[in-house]
Design a protein around this motif. Structure first.
Motif, PDB file in Angstrom:
ATOM      1  N   ASP A 198      36.921  66.439  53.531  1.00 26.64           N
ATOM      2  CA  ASP A 198      37.163  65.745  52.270  1.00 26.64           C
ATOM      3  C   ASP A 198      38.235  64.675  52.443  1.00 26.64           C
ATOM      4  OD1 ASP A 198      36.910  65.431  49.334  1.00 26.64           O
ATOM      5  OD2 ASP A 198      38.961  66.198  49.341  1.00 26.64           O
ATOM      6  N   LEU A 199      39.302  65.017  53.136  1.00 25.17           N
ATOM      7  CA  LEU A 199      40.363  64.038  53.374  1.00 25.17           C
ATOM      8  C   LEU A 199      39.878  62.907  54.279  1.00 25.17           C
ATOM      9  CD1 LEU A 199      43.396  66.455  53.972  1.00 25.17           C
ATOM     10  CD2 LEU A 199      42.806  65.212  51.877  1.00 25.17           C
ATOM     11  N   HIS A 200      39.064  63.289  55.265  1.00 22.77           N
ATOM     12  CA  HIS A 200      38.569  62.284  56.211  1.00 22.77           C
ATOM     13  C   HIS A 200      37.652  61.271  55.528  1.00 22.77           C
ATOM     14  CE1 HIS A 200      37.130  60.611  60.010  1.00 22.77           C
ATOM     15  NE2 HIS A 200      35.896  60.777  59.571  1.00 22.77           N
ATOM     16  N   ASN A 201      36.848  61.739  54.573  1.00 21.87           N
ATOM     17  CA  ASN A 201      35.868  60.866  53.931  1.00 21.87           C
ATOM     18  C   ASN A 201      36.420  60.126  52.719  1.00 21.87           C
ATOM     19  OD1 ASN A 201      33.790  61.597  55.736  1.00 21.87           O
ATOM     20  ND2 ASN A 201      33.388  63.476  54.572  1.00 21.87           N
ATOM     21  N   ALA A 202      37.656  60.453  52.336  1.00 25.47           N
ATOM     22  CA  ALA A 202      38.252  59.762  51.188  1.00 25.47           C
ATOM     23  C   ALA A 202      38.468  58.295  51.526  1.00 25.47           C
ATOM     24  CB  ALA A 202      39.577  60.417  50.816  1.00 25.47           C
ATOM     25  N   ALA A 203      38.279  57.457  50.521  1.00 25.39           N
ATOM     26  CA  ALA A 203      38.444  56.016  50.725  1.00 25.39           C
ATOM     27  C   ALA A 203      39.381  55.471  49.654  1.00 25.39           C
ATOM     28  CB  ALA A 203      37.099  55.295  50.655  1.00 25.39           C
ATOM     29  N   ALA A 204      40.302  54.648  50.068  1.00 28.54           N
ATOM     30  CA  ALA A 204      41.205  54.006  49.119  1.00 28.54           C
ATOM     31  C   ALA A 204      40.424  52.959  48.327  1.00 28.54           C
ATOM     32  CB  ALA A 204      42.365  53.352  49.849  1.00 28.54           C
ATOM     33  N   PRO A 205      40.739  52.778  47.024  1.00 33.04           N
ATOM     34  CA  PRO A 205      40.025  51.760  46.240  1.00 33.04           C
ATOM     35  C   PRO A 205      40.244  50.371  46.801  1.00 33.04           C
ATOM     36  CG  PRO A 205      41.967  52.558  45.072  1.00 33.04           C
ATOM     37  CD  PRO A 205      41.775  53.460  46.247  1.00 33.04           C
ATOM     38  N   VAL A 206      39.172  49.593  46.767  1.00 35.40           N
ATOM     39  CA  VAL A 206      39.246  48.219  47.262  1.00 35.40           C
ATOM     40  C   VAL A 206      39.631  47.303  46.106  1.00 35.40           C
ATOM     41  CG1 VAL A 206      37.969  46.338  48.322  1.00 35.40           C
ATOM     42  CG2 VAL A 206      37.520  48.704  49.013  1.00 35.40           C
ATOM     43  N   VAL A 207      40.706  46.605  46.266  1.00 36.26           N
ATOM     44  CA  VAL A 207      41.180  45.678  45.243  1.00 36.26           C
ATOM     45  C   VAL A 207      40.837  44.258  45.674  1.00 36.26           C
ATOM     46  CG1 VAL A 207      43.192  44.822  43.989  1.00 36.26           C
ATOM     47  CG2 VAL A 207      43.046  47.244  44.638  1.00 36.26           C
ATOM     48  N   ALA A 208      40.054  43.578  44.823  1.00 40.60           N
ATOM     49  CA  ALA A 208      39.668  42.211  45.159  1.00 40.60           C
ATOM     50  C   ALA A 208      40.880  41.296  45.092  1.00 40.60           C
ATOM     51  CB  ALA A 208      38.589  41.723  44.192  1.00 40.60           C
ATOM     52  N   ALA A 209      40.955  40.387  46.033  1.00 41.56           N
ATOM     53  CA  ALA A 209      42.063  39.446  46.045  1.00 41.56           C
ATOM     54  C   ALA A 209      41.936  38.488  44.868  1.00 41.56           C
ATOM     55  CB  ALA A 209      42.066  38.653  47.358  1.00 41.56           C
ATOM     56  N   PRO A 210      43.057  38.129  44.227  1.00 40.89           N
ATOM     57  CA  PRO A 210      42.984  37.188  43.102  1.00 40.89           C
ATOM     58  C   PRO A 210      42.464  35.833  43.566  1.00 40.89           C
ATOM     59  CG  PRO A 210      45.256  37.493  43.817  1.00 40.89           C
ATOM     60  CD  PRO A 210      44.441  38.504  44.540  1.00 40.89           C
ATOM     61  N   PRO A 211      41.668  35.165  42.719  1.00 39.01           N
ATOM     62  CA  PRO A 211      41.144  33.852  43.131  1.00 39.01           C
ATOM     63  C   PRO A 211      42.289  32.873  43.317  1.00 39.01           C
ATOM     64  CG  PRO A 211      40.795  34.213  40.776  1.00 39.01           C
ATOM     65  CD  PRO A 211      41.299  35.509  41.332  1.00 39.01           C
ATOM     66  N   PRO A 212      42.155  31.998  44.286  1.00 37.93           N
ATOM     67  CA  PRO A 212      43.216  31.009  44.522  1.00 37.93           C
ATOM     68  C   PRO A 212      43.281  30.019  43.359  1.00 37.93           C
ATOM     69  CG  PRO A 212      41.289  30.495  45.856  1.00 37.93           C
ATOM     70  CD  PRO A 212      41.020  31.829  45.216  1.00 37.93           C
ATOM     71  N   PRO A 213      44.443  29.465  43.100  1.00 39.90           N
ATOM     72  CA  PRO A 213      44.556  28.466  42.029  1.00 39.90           C
ATOM     73  C   PRO A 213      43.713  27.240  42.336  1.00 39.90           C
ATOM     74  CG  PRO A 213      46.548  28.516  43.389  1.00 39.90           C
ATOM     75  CD  PRO A 213      45.725  29.686  43.801  1.00 39.90           C
ATOM     76  N   ALA A 214      43.198  26.634  41.286  1.00 35.45           N
ATOM     77  CA  ALA A 214      42.361  25.446  41.475  1.00 35.45           C
ATOM     78  C   ALA A 214      43.161  24.343  42.143  1.00 35.45           C
ATOM     79  CB  ALA A 214      41.829  24.968  40.133  1.00 35.45           C
ATOM     80  N   ALA A 215      42.577  23.770  43.159  1.00 38.44           N
ATOM     81  CA  ALA A 215      43.267  22.702  43.884  1.00 38.44           C
ATOM     82  C   ALA A 215      43.006  21.366  43.197  1.00 38.44           C
ATOM     83  CB  ALA A 215      42.760  22.650  45.330  1.00 38.44           C
ATOM     84  N   PRO A 216      43.994  20.507  43.173  1.00 36.53           N
ATOM     85  CA  PRO A 216      43.781  19.182  42.583  1.00 36.53           C
ATOM     86  C   PRO A 216      42.747  18.397  43.368  1.00 36.53           C
ATOM     87  CG  PRO A 216      45.876  19.270  43.761  1.00 36.53           C
ATOM     88  CD  PRO A 216      45.355  20.663  43.706  1.00 36.53           C
ATOM     89  N   ALA A 217      41.972  17.606  42.643  1.00 38.24           N
ATOM     90  CA  ALA A 217      40.927  16.808  43.300  1.00 38.24           C
ATOM     91  C   ALA A 217      41.515  15.689  44.122  1.00 38.24           C
ATOM     92  CB  ALA A 217      39.973  16.240  42.259  1.00 38.24           C
ATOM     93  N   GLY A 218      42.696  15.237  43.757  1.00 37.61           N
ATOM     94  CA  GLY A 218      43.281  14.130  44.494  1.00 37.61           C
ATOM     95  C   GLY A 218      44.581  13.691  43.844  1.00 37.61           C
ATOM     96  N   ILE A 219      44.996  12.483  44.159  1.00 34.43           N
ATOM     97  CA  ILE A 219      46.245  11.933  43.646  1.00 34.43           C
ATOM     98  C   ILE A 219      45.938  10.686  42.822  1.00 34.43           C
ATOM     99  CG2 ILE A 219      48.490  10.952  44.246  1.00 34.43           C
ATOM    100  CD1 ILE A 219      48.246  13.889  44.891  1.00 34.43           C
TER     101      ILE A 219
END
Length: 488
Positions: free
Chosen positions: A418-439
């Motif tokens: 039971d301990l061997h087969n236990a899996a920690a919850p997978v937490v999705a990484a937060p989406p990166p902030p939107a990058a500016p299109a340009g200057i």
């Protein structure tokens, strides 16, 4: 007990006489010792005379009596030395020098069979049949190219400092190395034995290199219980076999280490310290430093001063660990008794090494658990990978019954799985902030502030615009053209 062999008796007798002279001279030097100090020096004299008596008994063919007399002499010397340390005017160095020499004489002259009950050392190993083998301290007095190991270990300041480290800060590491080695011994010691090298030397190298952790890898890439670099390992047959790095194989690494040591002992004219330095610093570097004069001391400034601090510490540390392997009881050290006889189990249900460690618990009195030992004895297995029913694993023989009782049926294998087969919850990484299109650019007008401009654009921060334009204190001027991010 068969008669004890006498080795180099012509050399030992003058040395014993010298020890007697040392005791006789203890009270000279200008100041007459107190009665208490004089009594301690008398005990020193008695101890050295006791050794001389033991020598005569052996010459007369009475080996058992000689061994007993020698032990009594050592005990007298130890007790007197302990009292000397707390007595004003007493010189402990006289006792320590005599003690070191008597230990060497014991190794050089009193080599015989002893029973388990007669041997004070607790670390008695077992042979393949489970019978008590010769005590390590006696078996390890193996000739290293014609010389006793004890005679090659100079008891200088560096080695004594290393002895103190092994007996204090490194003591847990030394005990762990001893325990690990006892379970690996049936694989590693025969390789050294066949090469006619002392077992104490093998233990000293392993204790310093890995502590007996078969899968140890250093920052420099050295690997295995004896820490071979890749290129050196390849030179001595430690290749990749069927996807497995043989540097992690205890028997193969011990065989390669023995071959390396014999090769370099030949190069350095049986100078053990230079050979150990070559093992740590590289034989090429040591050959260049030593040159043609292989009689030079490791501690010669021309050699010692050119070596790294790691190598300066390494050589005496290995020798000190080997010395403690030979004489643990003489340094108030007791290694635990380990039944290292090897065995095997055939899995009755799928299990990984991790799972076996959980269900075996502290079987056999192993309070720290069996993970390291199982890992060491099965170096080719991933400890987290479940092995199929019918797979054969190497284990200490004492665990064969424990496996059947604890790991086949009942609650423990279920818990382990039971301990061997236990899996920690997978937490999705937060989406990166939107990058500016340009200057884009903005021309500052009357009444503008940096905060107001950023609010008007709605897609940046004040600090970001300030950094892009190298503004100090957010100061802007009318007509100034600012670079600002262009949002999507």
């Amino acid at each position: 007990m068969r008669p004890v062999r006498l080795v180099r008796s012509l050399r030992l007798a003058p040395l014993a006489a010298a020890l007697g002279l040392l005791a006789a001279c203890a009270g000279t030097g200008g100041t007459k010792p107190t009665a208490t100090v004089a009594a301690l020096y008398t005990q020193l004299d008695q101890a050295t005379q006791g050794y001389d008596t033991a020598l005569q008994q052996v010459r007369a063919g009475n080996g058992a009596a000689g061994q007993k007399t020698l032990e009594q002499a050592l005990d007298t010397l130890k007790n007197a030395a302990a009292r000397c340390g707390g007595t004003a005017g007493c010189d402990p160095q006289r006792f320590l020098s005599a003690y070191d020499r008597m230990l060497r004489l014991k190794d050089g002259s009193f080599i015989g069979d002893e029973s388990v009950d007669e041997e004070p050392q607790t670390g008695m190993a077992l042979d393949q049949n489970g019978a008590a083998a010769l005590p390590e301290a006696q078996r390890s007095v193996t000739l290293l190219h014609g010389q006793k190991l004890s005679e090659l270990i100079a008891m200088n300041g560096a080695v004594k400092a290393a002895l103190q480290m092994w007996l204090t800060q490194w003591r847990p590491n030394l005990i762990d190395a001893w325990i690990n080695y006892q379970y690996l011994r049936q694989q590693m010691w025969p390789q050294y034995q066949q090469a006619d090298l002392p077992e104490a030397l093998l233990f000293g190298i392993m204790a310093k290199e890995s502590g007996g952790k078969v899968h140890a890898v250093s920052r420099s890439g050295a690997a295995g219980p004896l820490q071979f670099m890749y290129a050196t390992g390849m030179r001595f047959g430690l290749t990749n076999y069927d996807g497995f790095d043989l540097r992690f194989d205890p028997a193969a690494s011990a065989r390669a280490n023995a071959a390396y040591m014999n090769e370099q002992l030949k190069v350095f004219n049986d100078n053990l310290e230079l050979t150990l330095a070559a093992y740590n610093a590289g034989e090429g570097r040591m050959k260049r430093l030593v040159g043609p004069d292989t009689s030079v001391s490791f501690y010669d400034p021309r050699i010692y001063g050119q070596l790294s601090q790691e190598t300066r510490d390494y050589v005496p540390a290995v020798l000190a660990a080997a010395w403690l392997f030979l004489h643990p009881d003489s340094y108030n050290l007791r290694f635990p008794r380990i039944d290292g006889v090897s065995g095997s189990i055939t899995l009755k249900r799928p299990a990984s090494i991790d799972e076996l460690t959980v269900c075996l618990g502290s079987a056999g009195g192993m309070e720290e658990g069996w993970f390291r030992t199982l890992r060491n004895l099965n170096p080719r297995l991933d400890p987290q990978q479940e092995q199929a029913t019918g797979a054969v694993l190497q284990v200490p023989k004492l665990l064969e019954k424990s496996y059947a009782a604890r790991c086949v049926d009942g609650p423990w294998p279920i818990l382990a799985a039971d301990l061997h087969n236990a899996a920690a919850p997978v937490v999705a990484a937060p989406p990166p902030p939107a990058a500016p299109a340009g200057i884009r650019h903005y021309k500052v007008r009357h009444g503008d502030t940096l905060v107001g401009i950023v609010r008007k654009l709605r897609c940046s921060s004040v600090q970001e615009v300030a950094d892009m334009n190298h503004l100090r204190h957010h100061h802007i001027a009318v007509g100034q053209v600012l670079k600002v991010p262009e949002c999507r």
